[in-house]
Design a protein around this motif. Sequence first.
Motif, short mmCIF file in Angstrom:
data_model
loop_
_atom_site.label_atom_id
_atom_site.label_comp_id
_atom_site.label_asym_id
_atom_site.label_seq_id
_atom_site.Cartn_x
_atom_site.Cartn_y
_atom_site.Cartn_z
N PHE A 188 0.78 -1.18 0.11
CA PHE A 188 0.05 -0.15 -0.11
C PHE A 188 0.90 1.28 0.21
N HIS A 189 2.08 1.07 0.45
CA HIS A 189 2.87 2.44 0.66
C HIS A 189 3.46 2.60 -1.01
N ILE A 190 3.81 1.16 -1.76
CA ILE A 190 4.22 1.38 -2.97
C ILE A 190 2.96 2.04 -3.84
N LEU A 239 8.66 0.72 -8.51
CA LEU A 239 10.16 -0.01 -8.27
C LEU A 239 11.04 0.62 -7.16
N HIS A 240 10.40 1.78 -6.62
CA HIS A 240 11.55 2.64 -5.97
C HIS A 240 12.23 1.87 -4.63
N ASP A 241 11.15 1.07 -4.13
CA ASP A 241 11.75 0.63 -2.68
C ASP A 241 12.10 -1.07 -3.18
N ILE A 242 12.43 -1.38 -4.40
CA ILE A 242 12.59 -3.03 -4.60
C ILE A 242 13.49 -3.36 -3.89
N ALA A 259 7.09 12.15 -4.09
CA ALA A 259 5.84 11.17 -3.61
C ALA A 259 6.20 10.53 -2.50
N ASP A 260 7.49 10.08 -2.63
CA ASP A 260 7.94 8.97 -1.40
C ASP A 260 7.78 9.77 -0.05
N ARG A 261 8.46 10.84 -0.22
CA ARG A 261 8.59 11.76 1.00
C ARG A 261 7.43 12.12 1.61
NI NI Z 1 9.32 4.29 -0.15
#
Ligand code: NI
Length: 215
Positions: free
Chosen positions: A23-25, A52-55, A118-120
Amino acid sequence: MVEKIINEIKVRFENDSSGHDWFHIERVWRMANFIQEKEGGDKEIVELAALLHDISDHKMNGGILNHGGTVATEILTKFNLSKDKILRIAEIIDQVSFKGANVSDKPTSLEAKIVQDADRLDAIGAIGIGRAFAYGGSKNRLMYDPAIPPTSHTSFEEYAKSKSHTINHFHEKLLLLKDRLHTETAKNIGKQRELFLKDFLEQFMNEWNFNNLEK
Ligand code: NI
Ligand code: ADP
């Protein structure tokens, strides 16, 4: 292609309780798409880099730093994408993550800025607070210990090794994020979320210290 990548990612993130669940992704992907619509940039690159940012995050892969780009390249090579696009996506993934208060982490492309924003945004506000305590719990950390002050880390290695209580994480990372957003769209959203963080901390300290109680 996006659907196939989503399925591959979902399997890898299914059982995470450290704030890195699917859900974070999904939120980062939706937020990155929202920012891209307003700010421009290559939609496909933004979308795939967000997914794919946290892969291969160092907190979940056994401590290997900057490994996400390599894993993302392995996945993307299976699809019909140009080498140049894959390189640009891998570069974004290696630039996105927060590396410590005094460590520079400047993304070079508009697409990288959008994904990092977006991640932050997902690390601040109500959801960010929830994620911080979920992460702390998953690592057996205390919520707070007044005897241990926050540290301003000067290297990524030092930041990654740190094992403080969760309230320190607010000072070591979360409260620094608003000023490290890049796009106007994210800055607008970040302002309100940062106020919420500050209100939360104030209330937390008031309750901790028995302030403002009627005698
Ligand atoms: Ni993240
Ligand atoms: P992101 O997924 O946004 O790149 P991280 O990988 O750094 O962020 O961390 C995932 C989530 O866990 C974020 O919400 C972050 O604030 C939280 N987190 C990371 N390190 C800590 C920590 N030491 N204490 C509490 N929460 C943390």
